[in-house]
Scaffold this motif. Structure first.
Motif, PDB file in Angstrom:
ATOM      1  N   VAL A   1       4.553  10.769  -8.551  1.00 15.25           N
ATOM      2  CA  VAL A   1       4.945  11.756  -7.543  1.00 15.25           C
ATOM      3  C   VAL A   1       6.343  12.287  -7.843  1.00 15.25           C
ATOM      4  CG1 VAL A   1       5.520  12.081  -5.100  1.00 15.25           C
ATOM      5  CG2 VAL A   1       3.460  10.816  -5.748  1.00 15.25           C
TER       6      VAL A   1
ATOM      7  N   THR B   1       4.095  20.289  -6.021  1.00 12.31           N
ATOM      8  CA  THR B   1       3.620  19.313  -5.032  1.00 12.31           C
ATOM      9  C   THR B   1       2.101  19.219  -4.995  1.00 12.31           C
ATOM     10  OG1 THR B   1       3.576  20.964  -3.246  1.00 12.31           O
ATOM     11  CG2 THR B   1       5.616  19.688  -3.511  1.00 12.31           C
TER      12      THR B   1
ATOM     13  N   VAL C   1      -1.408  18.213  -5.944  1.00 15.96           N
ATOM     14  CA  VAL C   1      -2.005  17.141  -6.750  1.00 15.96           C
ATOM     15  C   VAL C   1      -3.498  17.080  -6.496  1.00 15.96           C
ATOM     16  CG1 VAL C   1      -2.079  14.644  -7.113  1.00 15.96           C
ATOM     17  CG2 VAL C   1       0.124  15.787  -6.795  1.00 15.96           C
TER      18      VAL C   1
ATOM     19  N   CYS D   1       3.154  15.195  -1.100  1.00 16.16           N
ATOM     20  CA  CYS D   1       2.254  15.991  -1.938  1.00 16.16           C
ATOM     21  C   CYS D   1       1.266  16.781  -1.084  1.00 16.16           C
ATOM     22  CB  CYS D   1       1.474  15.095  -2.894  1.00 16.16           C
ATOM     23  SG  CYS D   1       2.486  14.251  -4.125  1.00 16.16           S
TER      24      CYS D   1
END
Length: 219
Positions: free
Chosen positions: A44, A53, A55, A74
């Motif tokens: 992260v 951010t 993912v 995230c």
């Protein structure tokens, strides 16, 4: 009910069968050691240091790791083969964006994500299919983005059905164990370069060691 694991349909059916039990047994990160989660935190941190951010939780299951990623800032999209596991994710984590899809055929545009995480989701794929999944990850990953892979350490296939039968499920499910060298070979084959790796011995009731590899798509 007896289900043999191997093909995509068999893996889907096996996880549909155990989905509710899995969700109640592992509602969060009880199965992970602190050092395992430290690798996720490092992943992260790398993603965010690169200014991103977004993912992809590739093989998101019940959403427990998607929750962990979301709690760390995230924006997460999860995909999984199993409608049963996704139903648990939507029940327990209604704010997560989870979709039914195969990690070997991702329904996303090129360079869509800042990071991709395979948290024990390559383990039911033979090498050829795992290579396809990592190639898909490299495709949907933006240049400079990161991939994190977690796997049981070892070699060859293992039938994990015995543990499931102990819980009352007549399910046969194959799992591929890999060491860091094998994972790095697969990652390099997808055009990804090594950033970090962690190999640890079994802890508690674990029967195998664990391997975590962080890689990056070159900018």
């Amino acid at each position: 009910m007896s289900v043999k694991g191997g093909s995509r349909d068999e893996v889907r059916t096996a996880y549909d069968t155990i989905a509710e039990d899995y969700a109640s047994t592992f509602p969060a990160t009880e199965a992970e050691a602190p050092v395992d989660l430290a690798m996720v935190d490092h992943f992260v941190g790398c993603v965010m240091a690169g200014g991103g951010t977004l993912v992809l939780d590739a093989g998101c299951g019940t959403g427990r790791m998607g929750r962990f990623l979301t709690d760390r800032g995230c924006s997460v999209v999860g995909v999984d083969l199993s409608p049963g596991m996704l139903a648990m994710a939507r029940r327990d984590h209604p704010d997560l964006d989870v979709r039914e899809a195969s990690i070997t055929d991702l329904p996303f545009e090129d360079a869509s994500f800042d990071g991709v995480m395979f948290w024990y989701s390559l383990i039911h794929l033979p090498d050829a299919d795992a290579a396809v999944a990592l190639g898909e990850a490299a495709r949907v990953l933006r240049p400079g983005g990161y991939v994190l892979v977690a796997s049981q350490k070892g070699e060859g296939t293992h039938d994990v059905g015995a543990r499931l039968r102990e819980r009352g499920y007549e399910v046969d499910l194959l799992r591929w164990h890999r060491g860091p060298r094998e994972l790095l070979t697969l990652l390099r084959g997808a055009g990804l370069e090594r950033v970090a790796r962690l190999v640890r011995e079994p802890l508690g009731r674990e029967r195998e060691g664990q391997v975590f590899v962080l890689a990056r798509r070159p900018a």
